[in-house]
Enzyme design. Sequence first.
Site, PDB file in Angstrom:
ATOM      1  CG  ASP A  46      -1.725   1.259   1.321  1.00  0.00           C
ATOM      2  OD1 ASP A  46      -1.290   2.224   1.974  1.00  0.00           O
ATOM      3  OD2 ASP A  46      -2.784   1.280   0.681  1.00  0.00           O
TER       4      ASP A  46
ATOM      5  CG  ASP B  11      -1.521  19.911 -15.073  1.00  0.00           C
ATOM      6  OD1 ASP B  11      -1.850  20.763 -15.907  1.00  0.00           O
ATOM      7  OD2 ASP B  11      -0.703  18.990 -15.331  1.00  0.00           O
TER       8      ASP B  11
ATOM      9  CG  ASP C  70      -2.763   2.347  -2.733  1.00  0.00           C
ATOM     10  OD1 ASP C  70      -3.799   2.468  -2.052  1.00  0.00           O
ATOM     11  OD2 ASP C  70      -1.638   2.677  -2.317  1.00  0.00           O
TER      12      ASP C  70
ATOM     13  CG  ASP D 136      -4.896   6.057  -0.593  1.00  0.00           C
ATOM     14  OD1 ASP D 136      -5.640   5.584   0.271  1.00  0.00           O
ATOM     15  OD2 ASP D 136      -3.739   5.633  -0.787  1.00  0.00           O
TER      16      ASP D 136
ATOM     17  CG  ASP E  87      -0.395  15.200 -17.056  1.00  0.00           C
ATOM     18  OD1 ASP E  87      -0.168  15.636 -18.188  1.00  0.00           O
ATOM     19  OD2 ASP E  87      -0.690  15.933 -16.079  1.00  0.00           O
TER      20      ASP E  87
ATOM     21  CD  GLU F  45       2.255  17.993 -20.217  1.00  0.00           C
ATOM     22  OE1 GLU F  45       2.105  19.016 -19.522  1.00  0.00           O
ATOM     23  OE2 GLU F  45       1.346  17.497 -20.888  1.00  0.00           O
ATOM     24  CD  GLU F  46       1.118  21.952 -18.154  1.00  0.00           C
ATOM     25  OE1 GLU F  46       0.654  21.475 -17.115  1.00  0.00           O
ATOM     26  OE2 GLU F  46       0.462  22.004 -19.219  1.00  0.00           O
TER      27      GLU F  46
ATOM     28  CG  HIS G 167      -3.410  24.562 -17.503  1.00  0.00           C
ATOM     29  ND1 HIS G 167      -3.256  24.442 -18.870  1.00  0.00           N
ATOM     30  CD2 HIS G 167      -2.766  23.482 -16.978  1.00  0.00           C
ATOM     31  CE1 HIS G 167      -2.552  23.362 -19.165  1.00  0.00           C
ATOM     32  NE2 HIS G 167      -2.250  22.746 -18.036  1.00  0.00           N
TER      33      HIS G 167
HETATM   34  N1  DTR Z   1      -2.147  17.932 -21.136  1.00  0.00           N
HETATM   35  C1  DTR Z   1      -2.224  17.712 -19.709  1.00  0.00           C
HETATM   36  C2  DTR Z   1      -3.632  17.582 -19.205  1.00  0.00           C
HETATM   37  C3  DTR Z   1      -4.423  16.598 -19.957  1.00  0.00           C
HETATM   38  C4  DTR Z   1      -5.462  16.886 -20.739  1.00  0.00           C
HETATM   39  N2  DTR Z   1      -5.981  15.696 -21.245  1.00  0.00           N
HETATM   40  C5  DTR Z   1      -5.249  14.690 -20.777  1.00  0.00           C
HETATM   41  C6  DTR Z   1      -5.371  13.321 -20.994  1.00  0.00           C
HETATM   42  C7  DTR Z   1      -4.439  12.484 -20.392  1.00  0.00           C
HETATM   43  C8  DTR Z   1      -3.447  13.016 -19.582  1.00  0.00           C
HETATM   44  C9  DTR Z   1      -3.324  14.415 -19.371  1.00  0.00           C
HETATM   45  C10 DTR Z   1      -4.254  15.216 -19.975  1.00  0.00           C
HETATM   46  C11 DTR Z   1      -1.600  18.875 -18.996  1.00  0.00           C
HETATM   47  O1  DTR Z   1      -2.185  19.960 -19.038  1.00  0.00           O
HETATM   48  O2  DTR Z   1      -0.556  18.659 -18.371  1.00  0.00           O
HETATM   49 ZN    ZN Z   2      -1.209  21.039 -17.651  1.00  0.00          ZN
HETATM   50 ZN    ZN Z   3      -0.255  17.788 -16.783  1.00  0.00          ZN
HETATM   51 CA    CA Z   4      -3.032   3.548  -0.009  1.00  0.00          CA
END
Ligand code: DTR
Ligand code: ZN
Ligand code: ZN
Ligand code: CA
Length: 451
Positions: free
Chosen positions: A57, A151, A320, A316, A214, A185-186, A301
């Site tokens: 866990d 995020d 897991d 949680d 994510d 990533e953004e 965002h």
């Molecule tokens: N692009 C990601 C948020 C996001 C939007 N749709 C999905 C689907 C699967 C994973 C992530 C996402 C972000 O804003 O970081």
């Molecule tokens: Zn994002």
């Molecule tokens: Zn994200």
């Molecule tokens: Ca747990």
Amino acid sequence: MTLSAFTRSRSGTPRPAALRVAAVSALAVTGLLATTAGATAAAPAPTRTTAAVAAPDIPLANVKAHLSQFSQIAAANGGNRAHGRAGYKASIDYVKAKLDAAGFTTSVQTFTASGATGYNLIADWPGGDPNKVLMAGAHLDSVSSGAGINDNGSGSAAVLEAALAVSRAQLKPDKHLRFGWWGAEELGLIGSKAYVNGLPSTERAKFAGYLNFDMIGSPNPGYFVYDDDPTIEKTFKDFYTGLGVPTEIETEGDGRSDHASFKNVGIPVGGLFTGASRTKSAAQAQKWGGTSGQAFDRCYHSSCDSLTNINDTALDRNSDAIAHALWTLSAGGTTPPGTDYENTTPVAIPDAGAAVTSSIAVAGRTGNAPATLKVSVNIKHTYRGDLVLDLLAPDGTAYRLKNSGSDSADDIVATYTVNASSEAANGTWKLRVQDVAAQDTGTLNSWKLTF
Ligand code: DTR
Ligand code: ZN
Ligand code: ZN
Ligand code: CA
């Protein structure tokens, strides 16, 4: 199908008591149920079994402690952890220090995006087959408008804690485990693209899979599973079936997060998602709770993506699930699996009470279970006619091994044969035992699966 409960009369002739309706899941078995041992055989000798190791866990408190650190880092660095900002590099330094202290081999990869230096953090867990790499990752950067706690502090913290759990367990998986925290990533999956594109094709070919996390703690959560690779998808879906939580296929994700960088070069991918700006439907609220007509994450965002923007239950469960997937998918490959998997932990069986279960996690096998899966059971009891036995497959399908009845003999030491050929071999199998008649009771001493 209903079971009628019998109270036991000393003559052994059952007197139907008030009917107790026990819902029995639809039996998928097609014959081949047979007891092949009498009640007098000695308990099966302990056998060498492949370590059937269930994932630990993941403590939610540990995951949230990482989120608190990310929050403090943002607060101390202009309110965000965005690419090119001090808060992002401080986040990298925090995660790296935890992993270095836990025995990982870490490296920081730099790249340039929008005129600023970006950083990926890669952590390798020593050991495992270097030609079979299983990787889990999350982007560590936020947008510039806030701390990015959901995020994607949620994914970053959960992957970090799962890695630390690997260290605490001193796990020795068959595959080589690698973890990644991505920058930028953004800005368009820049960090993960830089990593994958920097891999020689010989290195890419060693990947058994990449798991992406994510946004996995959204305040109004859904439980979405990526459907890019069937084996990875099933691993996550089986986990949630075990929790009794329905899932949906992630439909907005294609290309929307770092798994796309891996998928684009042919690496099997999967992952989990709890939703962003899309609105939860009434049907989804019905099955998951939360608020219909409201976004899964209203602070997507935004500056309000803070420590209060997390659903603890979702975080949680997904933490897991990450551990479950790592333990399950990293097994198998080089060392051939054994054929026997045994659980010798005694379980008391309440007299005329609720059913009890005992679990065996099977990993490292390929394909489905056999048509002649052997289920050996050792139960101490003073009236075995009271007992109903079921085998539960990893996806929850129930196979009836034994009904209750008027057999007044003691104990069950028997092996049942089940046609489990429609079930994936890997996953958590359970033996369910219920004493359905008053007076006599007993204990499950052990049970074993033989593939
Ligand atoms: N692009 C990601 C948020 C996001 C939007 N749709 C999905 C689907 C699967 C994973 C992530 C996402 C972000 O804003 O970081
Ligand atoms: Zn994002
Ligand atoms: Zn994200
Ligand atoms: Ca747990």
